[in-house]
Scaffold this motif. Structure first.
Motif, short mmCIF file in Angstrom:
data_model
loop_
_atom_site.label_atom_id
_atom_site.label_comp_id
_atom_site.label_asym_id
_atom_site.label_seq_id
_atom_site.Cartn_x
_atom_site.Cartn_y
_atom_site.Cartn_z
N MET A 47 34.54 48.92 48.26
CA MET A 47 35.37 48.13 47.35
C MET A 47 36.69 48.84 47.06
SD MET A 47 34.32 45.18 46.38
CE MET A 47 34.70 44.64 44.74
N THR A 48 36.84 50.10 47.41
CA THR A 48 38.09 50.79 47.08
C THR A 48 39.28 50.22 47.83
OG1 THR A 48 37.71 52.50 48.72
CG2 THR A 48 36.90 52.94 46.50
N ASP A 49 39.04 49.71 49.05
CA ASP A 49 40.16 49.10 49.78
C ASP A 49 40.69 47.88 49.04
OD1 ASP A 49 40.08 50.99 51.79
OD2 ASP A 49 38.75 49.79 53.06
N PHE A 50 39.80 47.11 48.46
CA PHE A 50 40.24 45.94 47.69
C PHE A 50 41.00 46.37 46.43
CE2 PHE A 50 36.56 43.82 49.85
CZ PHE A 50 37.34 42.96 50.63
N SER A 51 40.48 47.36 45.75
CA SER A 51 41.16 47.81 44.53
C SER A 51 42.49 48.49 44.87
CB SER A 51 40.27 48.75 43.72
OG SER A 51 39.95 49.90 44.44
N ASP A 52 42.56 49.18 46.03
CA ASP A 52 43.83 49.76 46.46
C ASP A 52 44.86 48.66 46.74
OD1 ASP A 52 42.64 52.21 46.26
OD2 ASP A 52 42.59 52.62 48.42
N ALA A 53 44.42 47.59 47.40
CA ALA A 53 45.33 46.47 47.69
C ALA A 53 45.80 45.82 46.39
CB ALA A 53 44.63 45.44 48.57
N LEU A 54 44.89 45.68 45.44
CA LEU A 54 45.28 45.11 44.14
C LEU A 54 46.26 46.03 43.41
CD1 LEU A 54 41.85 43.71 42.91
CD2 LEU A 54 43.80 42.40 43.76
N SER A 55 46.03 47.33 43.50
CA SER A 55 46.94 48.28 42.85
C SER A 55 48.31 48.27 43.49
CB SER A 55 46.35 49.69 42.91
OG SER A 55 45.16 49.77 42.19
N LEU A 56 48.35 48.19 44.82
CA LEU A 56 49.64 48.13 45.51
C LEU A 56 50.44 46.90 45.12
CD1 LEU A 56 48.72 49.26 49.13
CD2 LEU A 56 50.32 50.37 47.58
N SER A 57 49.77 45.75 45.13
CA SER A 57 50.49 44.53 44.79
C SER A 57 50.88 44.50 43.31
CB SER A 57 49.68 43.29 45.16
OG SER A 57 48.46 43.26 44.46
N THR A 58 50.06 45.07 42.47
CA THR A 58 50.39 45.13 41.04
C THR A 58 51.61 46.01 40.81
OG1 THR A 58 48.08 44.81 40.44
CG2 THR A 58 49.50 45.73 38.76
N SER A 59 51.70 47.13 41.51
CA SER A 59 52.87 47.99 41.35
C SER A 59 54.13 47.28 41.82
CB SER A 59 52.68 49.32 42.08
OG SER A 59 52.79 49.17 43.48
N GLY A 60 54.02 46.51 42.90
CA GLY A 60 55.17 45.73 43.37
C GLY A 60 55.56 44.64 42.38
N LEU A 61 54.56 43.99 41.78
CA LEU A 61 54.85 42.96 40.78
C LEU A 61 55.58 43.55 39.57
CD1 LEU A 61 51.46 41.01 40.80
CD2 LEU A 61 53.68 40.11 41.52
N LYS A 62 55.12 44.70 39.11
CA LYS A 62 55.77 45.33 37.95
C LYS A 62 57.20 45.75 38.28
CE LYS A 62 51.57 47.11 35.82
NZ LYS A 62 50.78 48.31 35.51
N ALA A 63 57.40 46.31 39.48
CA ALA A 63 58.73 46.77 39.87
C ALA A 63 59.70 45.59 39.99
CB ALA A 63 58.65 47.53 41.19
N GLN A 64 59.27 44.51 40.64
CA GLN A 64 60.16 43.36 40.79
C GLN A 64 60.41 42.66 39.46
OE1 GLN A 64 61.98 42.89 43.35
NE2 GLN A 64 60.93 44.38 44.63
N SER A 65 59.43 42.69 38.58
CA SER A 65 59.61 42.12 37.26
C SER A 65 60.69 42.86 36.49
CB SER A 65 58.28 42.17 36.50
OG SER A 65 58.45 41.77 35.18
#
Length: 129
Positions: A1-19
Motif C-alpha cells: 500500500m505504500t506505493d498508493f500512499s506515495d502517489a497520493l502524497s506526490l499529488s497532494t504536494s503538487g496540489l498544495k504548490a499550485q494552490s
C-alpha cells in the motif's frame, strides 16, 4: 500500500504548490492598479525532508524587481512635481498565462490523486473477494 500512499502524497504536494501559486497570481491581478505594487513570484523546490522522492513544495515568495511603470496623473496624491507616479509592474497577460498553467497543473495533480484513490479502492475490493 505504500506505493498508493506515495502517489497520493506526490499529488497532494503538487496540489498544495499550485494552490499557493494561484493565490499569488490572484493577488497580482487584484493589485495590478495599486501604485508601487511589485509582482509576486513563487518558485518550486524539491522537498528534501521525507522518504518520497519527487515531492514538491513552494519556495520563498519573491518580489519582481523589474522597473515600475511610470504613470502620468497630476491629480494623484502620490504624483511628483512632473505629475508622474510609480504604477505596478504587473502584466495582466503574463498573469493570465500563469493562472492557466497553474490551473492545468492543479487539474493534472487532482486527476493523479483520483486515479490512485480509485486504484486503491479497486484493490481493496479485489482483496475482499
Amino acid at each position: 500500500m505504500t506505493d498508493f500512499s506515495d502517489a497520493l502524497s506526490l499529488s497532494t504536494s503538487g496540489l498544495k504548490a499550485q494552490s499557493r501559486r494561484l493565490r499569488h497570481v490572484s493577488e497580482n491581478i487584484a493589485n495590478a492598479d495599486t501604485p508601487g505594487y511589485r509582482r509576486k513570484t513563487v518558485s518550486f523546490e524539491t522537498a528534501m525532508s521525507g522518504a518520497i522522492p519527487g515531492l514538491v513544495e513552494p519556495g520563498r515568495v519573491r518580489l519582481d524587481q523589474s522597473e515600475l511603470e511610470s504613470v502620468f496623473d497630476p491629480g494623484h496624491p502620490m504624483a511628483d512635481e512632473t505629475g508622474h507616479h510609480n504604477g505596478s509592474n504587473v502584466d495582466l497577460v503574463i498573469e493570465i498565462a500563469d493562472a492557466r498553467e497553474a490551473q492545468r497543473s492543479y487539474e493534472a495533480n487532482l486527476k493523479m490523486f483520483d486515479q490512485a484513490r480509485q486504484m486503491s479502492s479497486s484493490l481493496m475490493d479485489l482483496l475482499r473477494r
